[in-house]
Design a protein around this motif. Structure first.
Motif, PDB file in Angstrom:
ATOM      1  N   ILE A   1       0.701  -3.731 -28.114  1.00 55.04           N
ATOM      2  CA  ILE A   1      -0.727  -3.845 -27.629  1.00 55.04           C
ATOM      3  C   ILE A   1      -2.115  -3.519 -29.132  1.00 55.04           C
ATOM      4  O   ILE A   1      -1.757  -1.955 -29.020  1.00 55.04           O
ATOM      5  N   GLU A   2      -2.919  -4.665 -29.229  1.00 53.73           N
ATOM      6  CA  GLU A   2      -3.883  -3.670 -29.771  1.00 53.73           C
ATOM      7  C   GLU A   2      -4.984  -2.640 -29.765  1.00 53.73           C
ATOM      8  O   GLU A   2      -5.028  -2.815 -28.047  1.00 53.73           O
ATOM      9  N   GLU A   3      -5.116  -2.197 -30.421  1.00 52.69           N
ATOM     10  CA  GLU A   3      -5.841  -0.698 -30.080  1.00 52.69           C
ATOM     11  C   GLU A   3      -7.001  -0.758 -29.200  1.00 52.69           C
ATOM     12  O   GLU A   3      -7.053   0.087 -28.843  1.00 52.69           O
ATOM     13  N   VAL A   4      -7.726  -1.968 -29.644  1.00 58.85           N
ATOM     14  CA  VAL A   4      -9.264  -2.288 -28.933  1.00 58.85           C
ATOM     15  C   VAL A   4      -8.890  -2.611 -27.799  1.00 58.85           C
ATOM     16  O   VAL A   4      -9.147  -2.521 -26.523  1.00 58.85           O
ATOM     17  N   GLN A   5      -7.439  -2.837 -27.152  1.00 57.24           N
ATOM     18  CA  GLN A   5      -7.090  -4.059 -25.357  1.00 57.24           C
ATOM     19  C   GLN A   5      -6.459  -2.885 -25.184  1.00 57.24           C
ATOM     20  O   GLN A   5      -6.161  -3.728 -24.479  1.00 57.24           O
ATOM     21  N   ARG A   6      -5.978  -1.877 -25.859  1.00 59.55           N
ATOM     22  CA  ARG A   6      -5.557  -0.265 -25.079  1.00 59.55           C
ATOM     23  C   ARG A   6      -6.094  -0.107 -23.599  1.00 59.55           C
ATOM     24  O   ARG A   6      -7.014   0.235 -23.419  1.00 59.55           O
ATOM     25  N   LYS A   7      -5.350  -0.034 -22.410  1.00 61.12           N
ATOM     26  CA  LYS A   7      -6.084   0.406 -21.441  1.00 61.12           C
ATOM     27  C   LYS A   7      -4.964   2.109 -20.843  1.00 61.12           C
ATOM     28  O   LYS A   7      -3.826   2.233 -20.990  1.00 61.12           O
ATOM     29  N   PRO A   8      -5.599   3.037 -20.743  1.00 60.52           N
ATOM     30  CA  PRO A   8      -4.908   4.153 -19.882  1.00 60.52           C
ATOM     31  C   PRO A   8      -4.386   4.251 -19.039  1.00 60.52           C
ATOM     32  O   PRO A   8      -4.401   3.084 -18.221  1.00 60.52           O
ATOM     33  N   ILE A   9      -3.490   4.900 -18.689  1.00 62.39           N
ATOM     34  CA  ILE A   9      -2.733   5.078 -17.172  1.00 62.39           C
ATOM     35  C   ILE A   9      -3.520   5.803 -16.252  1.00 62.39           C
ATOM     36  O   ILE A   9      -4.712   6.319 -16.662  1.00 62.39           O
ATOM     37  N   SER A  10      -3.004   5.034 -15.108  1.00 62.58           N
ATOM     38  CA  SER A  10      -4.122   5.386 -14.106  1.00 62.58           C
ATOM     39  C   SER A  10      -4.299   7.080 -13.609  1.00 62.58           C
ATOM     40  O   SER A  10      -5.596   7.805 -13.393  1.00 62.58           O
ATOM     41  N   ASP A  11      -2.889   7.951 -14.440  1.00 63.85           N
ATOM     42  CA  ASP A  11      -3.067   9.267 -14.007  1.00 63.85           C
ATOM     43  C   ASP A  11      -1.996   9.585 -14.377  1.00 63.85           C
ATOM     44  O   ASP A  11      -0.980   9.818 -14.061  1.00 63.85           O
ATOM     45  N   PHE A  12      -2.034  10.987 -15.107  1.00 63.28           N
ATOM     46  CA  PHE A  12      -0.575  11.409 -14.984  1.00 63.28           C
ATOM     47  C   PHE A  12       0.237  12.573 -14.146  1.00 63.28           C
ATOM     48  O   PHE A  12       0.825  13.827 -14.891  1.00 63.28           O
ATOM     49  N   ASP A  13      -0.719  12.966 -13.068  1.00 66.71           N
ATOM     50  CA  ASP A  13      -0.758  13.231 -11.607  1.00 66.71           C
ATOM     51  C   ASP A  13       0.963  12.420 -11.158  1.00 66.71           C
ATOM     52  O   ASP A  13       0.803  12.060 -10.171  1.00 66.71           O
ATOM     53  N   TRP A  14       1.951  13.318 -11.671  1.00 63.50           N
ATOM     54  CA  TRP A  14       3.051  12.193 -11.137  1.00 63.50           C
ATOM     55  C   TRP A  14       4.177  13.398 -11.271  1.00 63.50           C
ATOM     56  O   TRP A  14       4.936  14.013 -11.896  1.00 63.50           O
ATOM     57  N   LYS A  15       4.989  13.709  -9.628  1.00 63.60           N
ATOM     58  CA  LYS A  15       5.955  14.049 -10.125  1.00 63.60           C
ATOM     59  C   LYS A  15       7.367  14.080 -10.190  1.00 63.60           C
ATOM     60  O   LYS A  15       7.689  12.359  -9.541  1.00 63.60           O
ATOM     61  N   LEU A  16       8.386  14.180 -10.782  1.00 62.21           N
ATOM     62  CA  LEU A  16       9.697  13.933 -11.924  1.00 62.21           C
ATOM     63  C   LEU A  16      11.122  14.366 -10.848  1.00 62.21           C
ATOM     64  O   LEU A  16       9.961  15.941 -10.654  1.00 62.21           O
ATOM     65  N   LYS A  17      11.912  14.721 -11.824  1.00 65.67           N
ATOM     66  CA  LYS A  17      13.189  15.250 -12.034  1.00 65.67           C
ATOM     67  C   LYS A  17      13.799  16.033 -12.972  1.00 65.67           C
ATOM     68  O   LYS A  17      13.951  14.414 -13.211  1.00 65.67           O
ATOM     69  N   ASP A  18      13.852  17.064 -13.707  1.00 67.58           N
ATOM     70  CA  ASP A  18      15.040  16.826 -14.997  1.00 67.58           C
ATOM     71  C   ASP A  18      16.215  17.000 -14.886  1.00 67.58           C
ATOM     72  O   ASP A  18      16.459  16.496 -13.459  1.00 67.58           O
ATOM     73  N   ASP A  19      16.644  16.885 -16.225  1.00 64.25           N
ATOM     74  CA  ASP A  19      18.595  16.134 -15.407  1.00 64.25           C
ATOM     75  C   ASP A  19      19.279  18.028 -15.250  1.00 64.25           C
ATOM     76  O   ASP A  19      20.678  18.191 -14.603  1.00 64.25           O
ATOM     77  N   ASP A  20      18.856  19.022 -14.977  1.00 59.18           N
ATOM     78  CA  ASP A  20      18.964  19.804 -14.159  1.00 59.18           C
ATOM     79  C   ASP A  20      18.494  19.842 -13.035  1.00 59.18           C
ATOM     80  O   ASP A  20      18.760  20.875 -11.433  1.00 59.18           O
ATOM     81  N   TRP A  21      17.773  18.805 -12.286  1.00 58.62           N
ATOM     82  CA  TRP A  21      17.487  18.636 -10.591  1.00 58.62           C
ATOM     83  C   TRP A  21      16.434  19.132 -10.179  1.00 58.62           C
ATOM     84  O   TRP A  21      15.776  19.830  -9.040  1.00 58.62           O
ATOM     85  N   ASN A  22      15.551  19.453 -11.450  1.00 63.54           N
ATOM     86  CA  ASN A  22      14.287  20.471 -11.438  1.00 63.54           C
ATOM     87  C   ASN A  22      13.110  19.634 -11.027  1.00 63.54           C
ATOM     88  O   ASN A  22      12.486  19.188 -12.185  1.00 63.54           O
ATOM     89  N   PHE A  23      12.777  19.779 -10.208  1.00 64.57           N
ATOM     90  CA  PHE A  23      10.923  19.371 -10.211  1.00 64.57           C
ATOM     91  C   PHE A  23       9.948  19.789 -11.276  1.00 64.57           C
ATOM     92  O   PHE A  23       9.840  20.630 -11.329  1.00 64.57           O
ATOM     93  N   PHE A  24       8.589  18.705 -12.233  1.00 57.89           N
ATOM     94  CA  PHE A  24       8.215  19.085 -13.409  1.00 57.89           C
ATOM     95  C   PHE A  24       6.554  18.106 -12.716  1.00 57.89           C
ATOM     96  O   PHE A  24       7.214  16.994 -11.263  1.00 57.89           O
ATOM     97  N   ASN A  25       5.667  18.240 -13.493  1.00 55.35           N
ATOM     98  CA  ASN A  25       4.504  16.841 -13.316  1.00 55.35           C
ATOM     99  C   ASN A  25       5.067  16.357 -14.623  1.00 55.35           C
ATOM    100  O   ASN A  25       4.316  17.485 -15.371  1.00 55.35           O
ATOM    101  N   PHE A  26       4.501  15.056 -14.472  1.00 53.33           N
ATOM    102  CA  PHE A  26       4.018  14.317 -15.712  1.00 53.33           C
ATOM    103  C   PHE A  26       2.730  14.847 -16.902  1.00 53.33           C
ATOM    104  O   PHE A  26       2.562  14.859 -18.172  1.00 53.33           O
TER     105      PHE A  26
END
Length: 185
Positions: free
Chosen positions: A44-69
């Protein structure tokens, strides 16, 4: 009853087609074809890029521990949604592993699945993949649309989407490497 060459040829063609669709050999052939026909994703051209809505997103790592994006906020980020049972996903992981090997120190990689841990670990060992697997928490809000698998996003340091690709691509292409080099600077 005389068997003609044409009958033998037709029978061989039918057997090859059946082998392609119902045997493990067929799966390997489909994976290879997906890799061959995978192209570089559109940047995507730099001038047309849009930001993601939010970085606050919970996931689990490969050890099954929770973390935030949010831990990746301010970094170049590669987010890939995949499934270990899906042929296009399997085909694509080979190029992702190569990209990870080259950029693991400079880019945050999120190779995300909604599968259980055990089959994914078995798959990773069989294929000898070393990139970290991240596990999706079903029902958790997320800043990406992961309905189509595989799907991939590359974010710049500001959180703007530089690549949004639904379906298979060659992630170890010169196009992707040039983009990452520019985003890392």
């Amino acid at each position: 009853m005389k068997i003609t060459r044409k009958s033998i040829y037709n029978l061989l063609v039918i057997l090859i087609i059946l082998a392609f669709f119902v045997t493990p050999l067929g799966d390997q052939s489909k994976i290879l074809l997906n890799r061959i026909f995978a192209s570089s994703p559109y940047v995507i051209e730099e001038v047309q890029r849009k930001p993601i809505s939010d970085f606050d997103w919970k996931l689990k790592d490969d050890d099954w521990n929770f973390f935030n994006f949010e831990v990746s906020k301010g970094n170049v980020i590669f987010v890939h949604f995949w499934a270990s049972w899906q042929i296009p996903s399997i085909a694509e992981l080979h190029s992702i592993q190569k990209l990870y090997d080259n950029y693991k120190e400079q880019v945050d990689f999120y190779i995300i699945t909604n599968e259980e841990k055990e089959p994914v670990e078995t798959f990773m060992k069989e294929k000898k993949y070393t990139f970290p697997v991240t596990y999706l928490i079903i029902g958790e809000k997320m800043p990406f649309n992961a309905e189509k698998i595989p799907s991939t996003y590359i974010l710049d340091k500001e959180g703007d989407i530089a690549v949004e690709k639904k379906g298979i691509a060659n992630w170890n292409s010169n196009t992707v490497k040039e983009l990452l080099d520019n985003l890392i600077e």
